[in-house]
Scaffold this active site. Structure first.
Site, mmCIF file in Angstrom:
data_model
loop_
_atom_site.group_PDB
_atom_site.id
_atom_site.type_symbol
_atom_site.label_atom_id
_atom_site.label_comp_id
_atom_site.label_asym_id
_atom_site.label_seq_id
_atom_site.Cartn_x
_atom_site.Cartn_y
_atom_site.Cartn_z
ATOM 1 N N ASN A 149 31.713 36.039 5.238
ATOM 2 C CA ASN A 149 30.955 35.304 4.235
ATOM 3 C C ASN A 149 29.777 36.169 3.800
ATOM 4 O OD1 ASN A 149 32.638 33.037 4.630
ATOM 5 N ND2 ASN A 149 31.411 32.390 6.387
ATOM 6 N N GLN A 160 27.365 32.101 4.310
ATOM 7 C CA GLN A 160 26.725 32.971 5.304
ATOM 8 C C GLN A 160 25.453 32.308 5.822
ATOM 9 O OE1 GLN A 160 25.748 36.980 4.022
ATOM 10 N NE2 GLN A 160 25.376 37.646 6.135
ATOM 11 N N HIS A 184 28.990 40.180 9.765
ATOM 12 C CA HIS A 184 29.948 39.821 10.807
ATOM 13 C C HIS A 184 31.271 39.449 10.182
ATOM 14 C CE1 HIS A 184 27.558 36.305 9.673
ATOM 15 N NE2 HIS A 184 28.648 35.571 9.855
ATOM 16 N N LEU A 185 32.347 39.846 10.844
ATOM 17 C CA LEU A 185 33.695 39.465 10.431
ATOM 18 C C LEU A 185 34.179 38.391 11.391
ATOM 19 C CD1 LEU A 185 33.203 42.293 9.152
ATOM 20 C CD2 LEU A 185 35.655 42.678 9.347
ATOM 21 N N HIS A 186 34.596 37.266 10.830
ATOM 22 C CA HIS A 186 35.196 36.209 11.646
ATOM 23 C C HIS A 186 36.662 36.566 11.886
ATOM 24 C CE1 HIS A 186 31.967 33.096 10.837
ATOM 25 N NE2 HIS A 186 31.793 33.847 9.767
HETATM 26 P P1 DGP Z 1 28.387 32.607 8.911
HETATM 27 O O1 DGP Z 1 28.192 31.142 8.612
HETATM 28 O O2 DGP Z 1 29.568 33.231 8.202
HETATM 29 O O3 DGP Z 1 27.090 33.371 8.726
HETATM 30 O O4 DGP Z 1 28.750 32.671 10.452
HETATM 31 C C1 DGP Z 1 27.805 32.687 11.462
HETATM 32 C C2 DGP Z 1 28.496 32.291 12.715
HETATM 33 O O5 DGP Z 1 27.688 32.676 13.810
HETATM 34 C C3 DGP Z 1 28.719 30.786 12.855
HETATM 35 O O6 DGP Z 1 30.117 30.542 12.916
HETATM 36 C C4 DGP Z 1 28.040 30.398 14.152
HETATM 37 C C5 DGP Z 1 27.810 31.727 14.837
HETATM 38 N N1 DGP Z 1 26.593 31.819 15.604
HETATM 39 C C6 DGP Z 1 25.335 31.558 15.185
HETATM 40 N N2 DGP Z 1 24.449 31.823 16.158
HETATM 41 C C7 DGP Z 1 25.169 32.270 17.221
HETATM 42 C C8 DGP Z 1 24.818 32.710 18.528
HETATM 43 O O7 DGP Z 1 23.661 32.750 18.932
HETATM 44 N N3 DGP Z 1 25.848 33.096 19.334
HETATM 45 C C9 DGP Z 1 27.151 33.080 18.923
HETATM 46 N N4 DGP Z 1 28.074 33.466 19.792
HETATM 47 N N5 DGP Z 1 27.520 32.666 17.692
HETATM 48 C C10 DGP Z 1 26.531 32.272 16.865
#
Ligand code: DGP
Length: 111
Positions: free
Chosen positions: A84, A91, A97-99
């Site tokens: 995103n 985002q 980051h790549l999901h």
């Molecule tokens: P996006 O919405 O595309 O920016 O995705 C961000 C993702 O990051 C979301 O799916 C939740 C994840 N996320 C946010 N904070 C943390 C964290 O502290 N640790 C981990 N493992 N994931 C996180």
């Protein structure tokens, strides 16, 4: 350092790591949207795809290969890689980051 993913890279915040290379880190998403939901990030801070420089082509390629290797490491052979870029695209963390999502049938197009 304010960036949550930079803090994970630095080991200041815990994460369920599945793969680490010289340039990239893969760990499990805190709020999984599929049975397996990984995040693959560059160790170097870049806000989003839109902020990648032309001189970062190698880094961009390495991230895709890290997605491949992280998926293999957790036994996924069918998965989606998505990123995103910008708030309107969903985002919420402004460290590229790549999901990597898998473990269930995924609909298309995404919402
Ligand atoms: P996006 O919405 O595309 O920016 O995705 C961000 C993702 O990051 C979301 O799916 C939740 C994840 N996320 C946010 N904070 C943390 C964290 O502290 N640790 C981990 N493992 N994931 C996180």
């Amino acid at each position: 350092m304010g960036c949550v993913f930079c803090r994970i890279v630095a080991g200041e915040l815990p994460a369920a790591r599945v793969l680490e290379t010289e340039h990239a880190l893969a760990f499990r998403d805190l709020h999984p949207q599929a049975p397996t939901h990984l995040l693959v990030i560059p160790k170097e801070h870049v806000d989003a795809v839109a902020d990648l420089g032309d001189d970062q082509a190698e880094l961009a390629g390495r991230l895709l290969l890290a997605c491949r290797d992280a998926a293999r490491a957790v036994g996924l052979d069918s998965y989606r890689v998505v990123t995103n870029t910008g708030a309107d695209a969903g985002q919420s963390v402004f460290h590229l980051h790549l999901h990597v999502l898998g473990g269930r049938p995924l609909g298309w197009p995404p919402g």
